[in-house]
Design a protein around this motif. Structure first.
Motif, mmCIF file in Angstrom:
data_model
loop_
_atom_site.group_PDB
_atom_site.id
_atom_site.type_symbol
_atom_site.label_atom_id
_atom_site.label_comp_id
_atom_site.label_asym_id
_atom_site.label_seq_id
_atom_site.Cartn_x
_atom_site.Cartn_y
_atom_site.Cartn_z
ATOM 1 N N MET A 130 0.789 -1.041 0.013
ATOM 2 C CA MET A 130 0.121 -0.238 -0.048
ATOM 3 C C MET A 130 1.038 1.261 0.026
ATOM 4 O O MET A 130 0.615 2.273 -0.703
ATOM 5 N N ALA A 131 1.850 1.169 0.933
ATOM 6 C CA ALA A 131 2.831 2.147 0.778
ATOM 7 C C ALA A 131 3.306 2.524 -0.754
ATOM 8 O O ALA A 131 3.554 3.812 -1.114
ATOM 9 N N VAL A 151 -7.586 -2.406 7.480
ATOM 10 C CA VAL A 151 -8.876 -2.883 6.975
ATOM 11 C C VAL A 151 -9.237 -3.973 6.152
ATOM 12 O O VAL A 151 -10.023 -4.718 6.158
ATOM 13 N N VAL A 152 -8.211 -4.045 5.318
ATOM 14 C CA VAL A 152 -8.276 -5.138 4.122
ATOM 15 C C VAL A 152 -7.969 -6.525 5.026
ATOM 16 O O VAL A 152 -8.458 -7.296 4.865
ATOM 17 N N VAL A 183 -12.244 -2.431 -2.709
ATOM 18 C CA VAL A 183 -13.119 -1.335 -2.095
ATOM 19 C C VAL A 183 -12.026 -0.319 -1.634
ATOM 20 O O VAL A 183 -12.293 0.826 -1.763
ATOM 21 N N ALA A 184 -11.211 -0.911 -0.718
ATOM 22 C CA ALA A 184 -10.076 -0.020 -0.045
ATOM 23 C C ALA A 184 -9.377 0.670 -1.039
ATOM 24 O O ALA A 184 -9.154 2.004 -0.955
ATOM 25 N N ARG A 194 -8.198 6.785 -10.614
ATOM 26 C CA ARG A 194 -9.503 6.510 -10.221
ATOM 27 C C ARG A 194 -10.200 5.421 -11.003
ATOM 28 O O ARG A 194 -10.713 4.438 -10.380
ATOM 29 N N ASP A 195 -10.228 5.774 -12.210
ATOM 30 C CA ASP A 195 -11.134 4.701 -13.009
ATOM 31 C C ASP A 195 -10.040 3.352 -13.183
ATOM 32 O O ASP A 195 -10.912 2.375 -13.069
ATOM 33 N N GLN A 196 -9.081 3.480 -13.168
ATOM 34 C CA GLN A 196 -7.968 2.306 -13.141
ATOM 35 C C GLN A 196 -8.616 1.206 -11.746
ATOM 36 O O GLN A 196 -8.578 0.108 -11.997
ATOM 37 N N LEU A 197 -8.672 2.015 -10.708
ATOM 38 C CA LEU A 197 -8.659 1.342 -9.446
ATOM 39 C C LEU A 197 -10.352 0.913 -9.224
ATOM 40 O O LEU A 197 -10.580 -0.113 -8.445
#
Length: 207
Positions: A130-131, A151-152, A183-184, A194-197
């Protein structure tokens, strides 16, 4: 400084410990619902019952040791190139459990602290992944990637317990674990990505 004799003694202890854990796995695979007693484990591992207790500990420690073995294997899998991707971390984690379903289901059911089973390797790898995603600009700079990974992890533990209870099959276990990740990632996506994820969620019809 450790002497040659001390080093040899430690290696022998490690070998006996591995035999004990492998004996436990064999007994579980042969009869998943059987009572795996210290005496049966000792007989299969060809050690004294006291050795099982001394090298592993009481009954709950056996399940804890099996969980540690799972995490050791996961670390080996995640050490391969490309394993730093968050989705690969989740896929490898789920694959670890479904590859040895009898042992992993019994371990999770029996170990009182099984909610901690993913606290070591998966969370460490997820935090790093994530980092890295934030550094690469995929995620917003204001995102707490440690919290996101937690959360994941919680979502994956929930999916794991549903799978252990046979409420979902292997494919759905993976799908639910990946859904929590997607979702995360979508919630934390930087605008250019944004669209990619969001794409994995849109493909499920859950955007």
């Amino acid at each position: 400084m450790q002497t040659v004799e001390e080093g040899l003694r430690e290696r022998h202890k490690a070998q006996r410990r591995r035999r004990i854990l492998e004996a436990t796995r064999e007994l579980l695979r042969e009869d998943p619902e059987s009572v795996v007693s210290t005496e049966r484990i000792a007989e299969r591992a060809q050690v004294a019952p006291a050795t099982v207790y001394n090298l592993i500990g009481p009954r709950d420690k056996i399940w804890e040791a099996l969980a540690a073995g799972f995490m050791d294997e996961l670390e080996r899998r995640l050490a391969t190139p490309g394993a730093s991707d968050p989705r690969e971390v989740v896929r490898s984690t789920v694959g670890l459990f479904v590859d040895d379903p009898v042992v992993s289901r019994r371990m999770v059911r029996e170990w009182e602290e099984s909610g901690l089973v993913l606290d070591r390797s998966p969370l460490v790898q997820l935090r790093r992944a994530m980092a890295d995603a934030r550094t690469q600009g995929l995620l917003r700079t204001d995102v707490d990637t440690d919290a996101l990974a937690a959360v994941v992890g919680t979502s994956c533990v929930g999916a794991l317990h549903q799978w252990v209870a046979a409420l979902i099959d292997d494919d759905r276990f993976l799908a639910r674990a990946l859904l929590g990740l997607d979702v995360a990632l979508a919630a934390a996506a930087a605008d250019p990505h944004r669209d990619q994820l969001l794409a994995p969620l849109r493909s499920r019809g859950t955007a």
